[in-house]
Design a protein around this motif. Sequence first.
Motif, mmCIF file in Angstrom:
data_model
loop_
_atom_site.group_PDB
_atom_site.id
_atom_site.type_symbol
_atom_site.label_atom_id
_atom_site.label_comp_id
_atom_site.label_asym_id
_atom_site.label_seq_id
_atom_site.Cartn_x
_atom_site.Cartn_y
_atom_site.Cartn_z
ATOM 1 N N LEU A 4 45.989 -20.330 35.053
ATOM 2 C CA LEU A 4 44.922 -19.830 35.808
ATOM 3 C C LEU A 4 44.119 -18.834 35.122
ATOM 4 C CD1 LEU A 4 46.221 -19.160 39.485
ATOM 5 C CD2 LEU A 4 44.941 -21.026 38.775
ATOM 6 N N LEU A 5 42.903 -18.818 35.006
ATOM 7 C CA LEU A 5 41.879 -18.080 34.448
ATOM 8 C C LEU A 5 41.078 -17.266 35.355
ATOM 9 C CD1 LEU A 5 40.890 -20.646 31.196
ATOM 10 C CD2 LEU A 5 42.633 -18.533 31.306
ATOM 11 N N SER A 6 40.434 -15.940 34.630
ATOM 12 C CA SER A 6 39.318 -15.373 35.631
ATOM 13 C C SER A 6 38.097 -16.212 35.279
ATOM 14 C CB SER A 6 39.424 -13.965 35.063
ATOM 15 O OG SER A 6 38.774 -13.972 33.710
ATOM 16 N N SER A 7 37.150 -15.769 36.356
ATOM 17 C CA SER A 7 35.946 -16.480 36.207
ATOM 18 C C SER A 7 34.719 -15.564 35.657
ATOM 19 C CB SER A 7 35.335 -16.753 37.683
ATOM 20 O OG SER A 7 35.293 -15.485 38.315
ATOM 21 N N ASP A 8 35.311 -14.306 34.809
ATOM 22 C CA ASP A 8 34.418 -13.551 34.136
ATOM 23 C C ASP A 8 34.267 -14.004 32.820
ATOM 24 O OD1 ASP A 8 32.863 -11.339 33.459
ATOM 25 O OD2 ASP A 8 34.610 -9.860 33.682
ATOM 26 N N LEU A 9 33.230 -14.513 32.511
ATOM 27 C CA LEU A 9 32.923 -15.182 31.129
ATOM 28 C C LEU A 9 33.110 -13.866 29.924
ATOM 29 C CD1 LEU A 9 29.592 -14.635 29.653
ATOM 30 C CD2 LEU A 9 29.181 -15.768 31.856
ATOM 31 N N ASN A 10 32.792 -12.502 30.499
ATOM 32 C CA ASN A 10 32.904 -11.423 29.500
ATOM 33 C C ASN A 10 34.378 -11.073 28.755
ATOM 34 O OD1 ASN A 10 30.350 -10.806 29.636
ATOM 35 N ND2 ASN A 10 30.575 -9.726 31.823
ATOM 36 N N ASN A 11 35.366 -11.862 29.557
ATOM 37 C CA ASN A 11 36.812 -11.809 29.149
ATOM 38 C C ASN A 11 37.292 -12.959 28.006
ATOM 39 O OD1 ASN A 11 37.120 -9.650 30.821
ATOM 40 N ND2 ASN A 11 37.781 -10.932 32.564
ATOM 41 N N PHE A 12 36.176 -13.655 27.685
ATOM 42 C CA PHE A 12 36.661 -14.775 26.760
ATOM 43 C C PHE A 12 35.544 -14.778 25.500
ATOM 44 C CE2 PHE A 12 37.834 -15.951 31.034
ATOM 45 C CZ PHE A 12 39.437 -16.359 30.797
ATOM 46 N N VAL A 13 36.050 -15.632 24.628
ATOM 47 C CA VAL A 13 35.334 -15.899 23.386
ATOM 48 C C VAL A 13 35.517 -17.378 22.877
ATOM 49 C CG1 VAL A 13 35.361 -13.452 22.369
ATOM 50 C CG2 VAL A 13 37.248 -14.930 21.991
ATOM 51 N N LEU A 14 34.656 -17.706 22.516
ATOM 52 C CA LEU A 14 34.493 -19.226 22.035
ATOM 53 C C LEU A 14 34.589 -19.082 20.484
ATOM 54 C CD1 LEU A 14 34.294 -21.754 23.348
ATOM 55 C CD2 LEU A 14 31.702 -21.894 22.627
ATOM 56 N N TYR A 15 35.293 -20.151 19.731
ATOM 57 C CA TYR A 15 35.676 -19.901 18.483
ATOM 58 C C TYR A 15 35.240 -21.433 17.850
ATOM 59 C CZ TYR A 15 38.491 -15.921 18.363
ATOM 60 O OH TYR A 15 38.930 -14.606 18.593
ATOM 61 N N CYS A 16 34.565 -21.500 16.616
ATOM 62 C CA CYS A 16 34.089 -22.750 16.053
ATOM 63 C C CYS A 16 34.995 -22.940 14.831
ATOM 64 C CB CYS A 16 32.778 -22.608 15.891
ATOM 65 S SG CYS A 16 32.036 -24.054 14.737
ATOM 66 N N PRO A 17 35.787 -24.098 14.632
ATOM 67 C CA PRO A 17 36.490 -24.379 13.453
ATOM 68 C C PRO A 17 35.796 -23.908 11.918
ATOM 69 C CG PRO A 17 36.273 -26.280 14.548
ATOM 70 C CD PRO A 17 35.376 -25.469 15.166
ATOM 71 N N ILE A 18 34.538 -24.151 11.865
ATOM 72 C CA ILE A 18 33.926 -23.756 10.686
ATOM 73 C C ILE A 18 33.363 -22.361 10.555
ATOM 74 C CG2 ILE A 18 33.107 -26.217 10.217
ATOM 75 C CD1 ILE A 18 30.214 -25.093 11.142
ATOM 76 N N ALA A 19 33.497 -21.693 11.532
ATOM 77 C CA ALA A 19 33.080 -20.184 11.475
ATOM 78 C C ALA A 19 34.116 -19.488 11.271
ATOM 79 C CB ALA A 19 32.475 -20.049 12.805
ATOM 80 N N GLY A 20 35.375 -19.809 10.987
ATOM 81 C CA GLY A 20 36.629 -19.091 10.595
ATOM 82 C C GLY A 20 37.156 -18.312 11.776
ATOM 83 N N THR A 21 37.386 -17.309 11.598
ATOM 84 C CA THR A 21 38.152 -16.459 12.553
ATOM 85 C C THR A 21 37.204 -15.430 13.281
ATOM 86 O OG1 THR A 21 38.641 -14.682 10.936
ATOM 87 C CG2 THR A 21 40.378 -16.537 11.091
ATOM 88 N N GLU A 22 36.275 -15.597 13.066
ATOM 89 C CA GLU A 22 34.920 -14.722 13.759
ATOM 90 C C GLU A 22 34.853 -15.552 15.219
ATOM 91 O OE1 GLU A 22 33.513 -11.767 12.964
ATOM 92 O OE2 GLU A 22 35.151 -11.778 11.389
ATOM 93 N N ALA A 23 34.726 -14.677 16.233
ATOM 94 C CA ALA A 23 34.102 -15.393 17.510
ATOM 95 C C ALA A 23 32.607 -15.628 17.299
ATOM 96 C CB ALA A 23 34.402 -14.410 18.610
ATOM 97 N N LEU A 24 32.277 -16.560 18.061
ATOM 98 C CA LEU A 24 30.888 -16.925 18.101
ATOM 99 C C LEU A 24 29.941 -15.846 18.962
ATOM 100 C CD1 LEU A 24 30.981 -20.732 18.907
ATOM 101 C CD2 LEU A 24 31.012 -19.344 16.666
ATOM 102 N N SER A 25 28.919 -15.266 18.709
ATOM 103 C CA SER A 25 27.963 -14.379 19.423
ATOM 104 C C SER A 25 27.545 -15.289 20.616
ATOM 105 C CB SER A 25 26.754 -14.267 18.675
ATOM 106 O OG SER A 25 26.154 -13.650 19.232
ATOM 107 N N PRO A 26 27.662 -14.406 21.961
ATOM 108 C CA PRO A 26 27.155 -14.994 23.101
ATOM 109 C C PRO A 26 25.720 -15.345 23.126
ATOM 110 C CG PRO A 26 28.194 -12.834 23.368
ATOM 111 C CD PRO A 26 28.189 -13.231 21.995
ATOM 112 N N TRP A 27 24.909 -14.950 22.173
ATOM 113 C CA TRP A 27 23.459 -15.351 22.317
ATOM 114 C C TRP A 27 23.154 -16.356 21.079
ATOM 115 C CZ3 TRP A 27 22.578 -13.559 26.516
ATOM 116 C CH2 TRP A 27 22.913 -12.332 27.120
ATOM 117 N N GLU A 28 23.963 -16.843 20.478
ATOM 118 C CA GLU A 28 23.683 -17.889 19.421
ATOM 119 C C GLU A 28 23.561 -19.199 20.418
ATOM 120 O OE1 GLU A 28 25.419 -17.687 15.472
ATOM 121 O OE2 GLU A 28 26.865 -16.692 16.717
ATOM 122 N N THR A 29 22.807 -20.268 19.688
ATOM 123 C CA THR A 29 22.889 -21.632 20.233
ATOM 124 C C THR A 29 23.919 -22.469 20.042
ATOM 125 O OG1 THR A 29 21.493 -22.419 18.518
ATOM 126 C CG2 THR A 29 20.458 -21.502 20.616
#
Length: 136
Positions: A59-84
């Motif tokens: 089970l996960l919380s519904s607060d999107l501020n508690n999560f980060v999205l990663y992209c395989p080509i971006a390396g270990t940096e989380a994606l900015s929430p304001w990028e497309t």
Amino acid sequence: MALYKQKKNHKGSGNRLLISITVLGSAGPIRFVVNEEEIVAAVIETTLKSYAREGRLPLLSSDLNNFVLYCPIAGTEALSPWETIGSFGVRNFMLCKKPQVGKASIDEEKQAIVRKGNSSWKAWFNKSLNLKISSH
């Protein structure tokens, strides 16, 4: 007439992508279609809603501020929430909980104390067993 309106709305919305988001700890990815101009924060929100609607575990919380999205080509940096989401040129992503620095360090200290206490108790117990066995 309705067909004309659909074409007009679809044409202005840009390209649509089928993306696949793997939630860390869950079995299998979540797949859905998004507009390539959609921001990362909206994609995280949609993922959390889909995850809850499907009844997935853990089970996960519904607060999107508690999560980060990663992209395989971006390396270990989380994606900015304001990028497309379409700006990365990929369709596979990973959703993870944000690391909690303050709480995690306290929990790690507690676990270290417990482990240290257990290891000394285990060492004493094993040592006492070895003495009894070797004295026979």
